[in-house]
Scaffold this motif. Structure first.
Motif, short mmCIF file in Angstrom:
data_model
loop_
_atom_site.label_atom_id
_atom_site.label_comp_id
_atom_site.label_asym_id
_atom_site.label_seq_id
_atom_site.Cartn_x
_atom_site.Cartn_y
_atom_site.Cartn_z
N CYS A 196 16.64 -15.65 27.79
CA CYS A 196 17.42 -14.44 27.59
C CYS A 196 17.14 -13.85 26.21
O CYS A 196 17.16 -14.57 25.21
N LEU A 197 16.91 -12.54 26.17
CA LEU A 197 16.66 -11.84 24.92
C LEU A 197 17.67 -10.70 24.79
O LEU A 197 17.47 -9.60 25.30
N PHE A 214 7.26 -10.51 28.13
CA PHE A 214 8.43 -11.36 28.33
C PHE A 214 8.92 -11.21 29.75
O PHE A 214 9.03 -10.10 30.27
N GLY A 215 9.23 -12.33 30.38
CA GLY A 215 9.61 -12.30 31.78
C GLY A 215 11.03 -12.74 32.07
O GLY A 215 11.38 -12.94 33.23
N GLY A 216 11.86 -12.89 31.04
CA GLY A 216 13.24 -13.31 31.26
C GLY A 216 14.20 -12.14 31.35
O GLY A 216 13.83 -11.03 31.73
N THR A 217 15.46 -12.39 31.00
CA THR A 217 16.49 -11.36 31.02
C THR A 217 16.55 -10.67 29.67
O THR A 217 16.65 -11.32 28.64
N VAL A 218 16.49 -9.35 29.68
CA VAL A 218 16.59 -8.54 28.47
C VAL A 218 17.92 -7.81 28.51
O VAL A 218 18.20 -7.08 29.46
N MET A 219 18.74 -8.01 27.50
CA MET A 219 20.05 -7.37 27.42
C MET A 219 20.05 -6.43 26.22
O MET A 219 20.10 -6.88 25.09
N ALA A 220 19.96 -5.13 26.48
CA ALA A 220 19.98 -4.14 25.41
C ALA A 220 21.42 -3.77 25.09
O ALA A 220 22.26 -3.65 25.99
N GLY A 221 21.72 -3.58 23.83
CA GLY A 221 23.07 -3.21 23.43
C GLY A 221 23.12 -2.86 21.96
O GLY A 221 22.12 -2.97 21.24
N GLY A 222 24.29 -2.45 21.50
CA GLY A 222 24.47 -2.13 20.10
C GLY A 222 24.17 -0.69 19.76
O GLY A 222 24.72 -0.14 18.81
N GLU A 223 23.27 -0.06 20.49
CA GLU A 223 22.95 1.35 20.35
C GLU A 223 22.36 1.80 21.68
O GLU A 223 22.05 0.99 22.55
N SER A 224 22.22 3.10 21.84
CA SER A 224 21.75 3.64 23.11
C SER A 224 20.31 3.19 23.40
O SER A 224 19.46 3.20 22.52
N LEU A 225 20.06 2.83 24.66
CA LEU A 225 18.71 2.54 25.10
C LEU A 225 18.17 3.79 25.79
O LEU A 225 18.56 4.11 26.91
N TRP A 237 6.83 -5.12 30.82
CA TRP A 237 7.37 -6.42 31.18
C TRP A 237 7.89 -6.37 32.62
O TRP A 237 9.10 -6.39 32.87
N PRO A 238 7.00 -6.29 33.59
CA PRO A 238 7.42 -6.07 34.98
C PRO A 238 8.27 -7.19 35.57
O PRO A 238 9.04 -6.96 36.51
N GLU A 239 8.15 -8.39 35.04
CA GLU A 239 8.92 -9.52 35.58
C GLU A 239 10.29 -9.66 34.92
O GLU A 239 11.13 -10.45 35.36
N ALA A 240 10.52 -8.91 33.84
CA ALA A 240 11.79 -9.02 33.13
C ALA A 240 12.92 -8.33 33.89
O ALA A 240 12.71 -7.35 34.61
N ARG A 241 14.14 -8.86 33.70
CA ARG A 241 15.33 -8.22 34.24
C ARG A 241 16.01 -7.48 33.09
O ARG A 241 16.55 -8.09 32.17
N LEU A 242 15.95 -6.14 33.15
CA LEU A 242 16.43 -5.31 32.05
C LEU A 242 17.82 -4.76 32.36
O LEU A 242 18.03 -4.11 33.39
N GLY A 243 18.76 -5.03 31.47
CA GLY A 243 20.11 -4.49 31.58
C GLY A 243 20.50 -3.81 30.29
O GLY A 243 19.92 -4.05 29.23
N PRO A 260 20.79 -5.02 35.85
CA PRO A 260 19.34 -5.06 36.10
C PRO A 260 18.94 -4.62 37.50
O PRO A 260 17.89 -3.98 37.67
N ASP A 261 19.76 -4.94 38.50
CA ASP A 261 19.39 -4.60 39.88
C ASP A 261 19.35 -3.10 40.13
O ASP A 261 18.72 -2.66 41.10
N VAL A 262 20.04 -2.32 39.30
CA VAL A 262 20.07 -0.87 39.51
C VAL A 262 19.53 -0.12 38.29
O VAL A 262 19.76 1.08 38.16
N TYR A 263 18.83 -0.83 37.43
CA TYR A 263 18.43 -0.19 36.18
C TYR A 263 17.63 1.09 36.41
O TYR A 263 17.87 2.11 35.75
#
Length: 442
Positions: A196-197, A214-225, A237-243, A260-263
């Motif tokens: 997890c990143l 990177f192929g794990g879970t990416v959790m963006a936060g703290g400021e707008s993505l 990073w096609p294998e990563a789960r981006l939220g 991530p499922d609806v990103y």
């Protein structure tokens, strides 16, 4: 101890031989953390620490910082993380507020805001509410057991704190890079073994240009993505789960989720509101949030606390939102960031979105700067895509073609990286200072 402390030490006690923290100097087991925190707590109590008394904890993202905070929790005190590099004037402002207060009854943590637009505010977090919110985030994110989380966030930052505590509560391991820099994070990601990143978008942008896939879970936060940056991440990073997560320290953090499922369909929006919170949009477009996990108040500041909530208990976020066609809320900007250009209001976020869509722009930050004719002028700092050049006049034309002419930046500064504050987020206050010093803006 508070419910937060109880939950954390119960989790550590479940697996005394398990690795809770790993960093440049090796691994620390759960049992070793408990022993060290017990020793630290005894020292604090022998020095006269009373229940719910505030204790400053010097941090700069070392594994021992976690032990120091847990020592305060174990002793029944309130941990107040303060970065070791905090300027002395700002440090004194914080320390001067650390005295007994009814607001601290039941508290576990005080998180000071960055104070970039004024003196920092001490957000008082109750231990029971922190414990409850951690459990709620765990359910919202379906946080798995045994996750290895790379801590690329400051522990003075509520985002950095909750991912640390949730990792430990779910029997995981907090992994520290050698330093909290882009290059050190790249090096640690390249070594592998990270699930997890969690990171601010500013860091993610730097990792895209320099880091491994990177192929794990990416959790963006703290400021707008920005949606454009999200699209680049999804492609690289096609294998990563981006939220993407939106929240405020004052409301308990993590108020909205882009799962991530609806990103791909929700990108650029705040996503869905978290379970258990109520949302209201004021007549002025301000987002207001009512949460059972909200702060107890601002430390030693009942006036600002009262002003922060409306009569129905909704926290005034200061963020302006609108709804797009699919019904998802979109962050427009902060009311305090609005630029008044001769009576015409300009939202920096709107201009940033237009500039970010230009193929030569990798990153952008917009702010208002003093102007003798219009009061304020629109100014932008832009970072070029690798191998590309930026012509400020071309960028102005790009903006004029896509929105009102008065929103086009009168000053554009091409920079190697956006100015960031201590939490790693892009900082408009620092950008204004950069324009004051620079003679290169066109």
């Amino acid at each position: 101890m508070t419910p937060l402390a109880d939950a954390l030490f119960d989790a550590l006690a479940r697996r005394p031989a398990g690795v809770a923290i790993t960093g440049p100097d090796g691994a620390i087991t759960c049992g070793e953390i408990i022993a060290a925190a017990d020793l630290g707590a005894r020292t604090l109590l022998s020095e006269g620490l009373r229940p719910f008394a505030p204790v400053p904890v010097e941090v700069d993202n070392r594994p021992t910082d976690i032990i120091d905070m847990l020592s305060v929790y174990r002793a029944g005190g309130v941990a107040v993380p303060i970065h070791r590099a905090t300027p002395e004037v700002r440090r004194r402002e914080m320390l001067d507020r650390l005295r007994p207060s009814p607001t601290l009854d039941g508290a576990s943590t005080v998180v000071f805001t960055s104070g970039s637009t004024g003196s920092p505010k001490g957000v008082v977090l109750r231990g029971d509410r922190q414990a409850g919110k951690l459990a709620a985030i765990g359910e919202e994110t379906k946080w798995p057991q045994g996750r290895r989380t790379l801590l690329a966030l400051q522990l003075t930052f509520s985002f950095g704190q909750w991912v640390t505590w949730l990792t430990l509560l779910r029997d995981g391991t907090v992994v520290f890079p050698e330093r909290l820099t882009r290059d050190a994070v790249v090096q640690r990601l390249s070594a592998g073994g990270i699930d997890c990143l969690p990171a601010v978008p500013t860091l993610l942008r730097g990792l895209l240009d320099n880091g491994p896939v990177f192929g794990g879970t990416v959790m963006a936060g703290g400021e707008s993505l920005p949606a454009g940056l999200g699209a680049r991440l999804r492609q690289a990073w096609p294998e990563a789960r981006l939220g993407d997560i939106y929240g405020l320290t004052e409301t308990g953090t993590s108020d909205f989720f882009v799962d991530p499922d609806v990103y791909d369909v929700a990108a650029g929006s705040l996503g869905r509101p978290a379970t258990g919170i109520d949302v209201r949009i004021g007549d002025d477009g301000e987002l207001r949030i009512r949460s059972p996990w909200a702060m107890a108040g601002y430390l030693d500041d009942p006036g600002r606390t009262a002003e922060a909530f409306d009569s129905d208990g909704f926290f005034r976020t200061g963020d302006l939102v609108s709804y797009r066609a699919d019904g998802r809320p979109v962050l427009v900007g902060r009311a305090s960031d609005m630029i008044n250009k001769g009576g015409l209001k300009v939202a920096p976020r709107e201009v940033e979105d237009v500039l970010a869509a230009h193929p030569a722009v990798a990153a952008v930050l917009v702010t208002g700067i003093p102007d003798p004719e219009t009061g304020e002028a629109v100014a932008a700092a832009v970072v070029a895509q690798a191998g590309m050049e930026i012509d400020p006049d071309v960028l102005r034309g790009w903006v004029v073609e896509r929105t009102e002419k008065y929103k086009a930046p009168s000053k554009i500064l091409v920079v190697p990286a956006l100015p960031v504050g201590r939490t790693g987020k892009a900082d408009r206050g620092m950008l204004r200072a950069l324009f004051r010093k620079s003679r290169r803006a066109r």
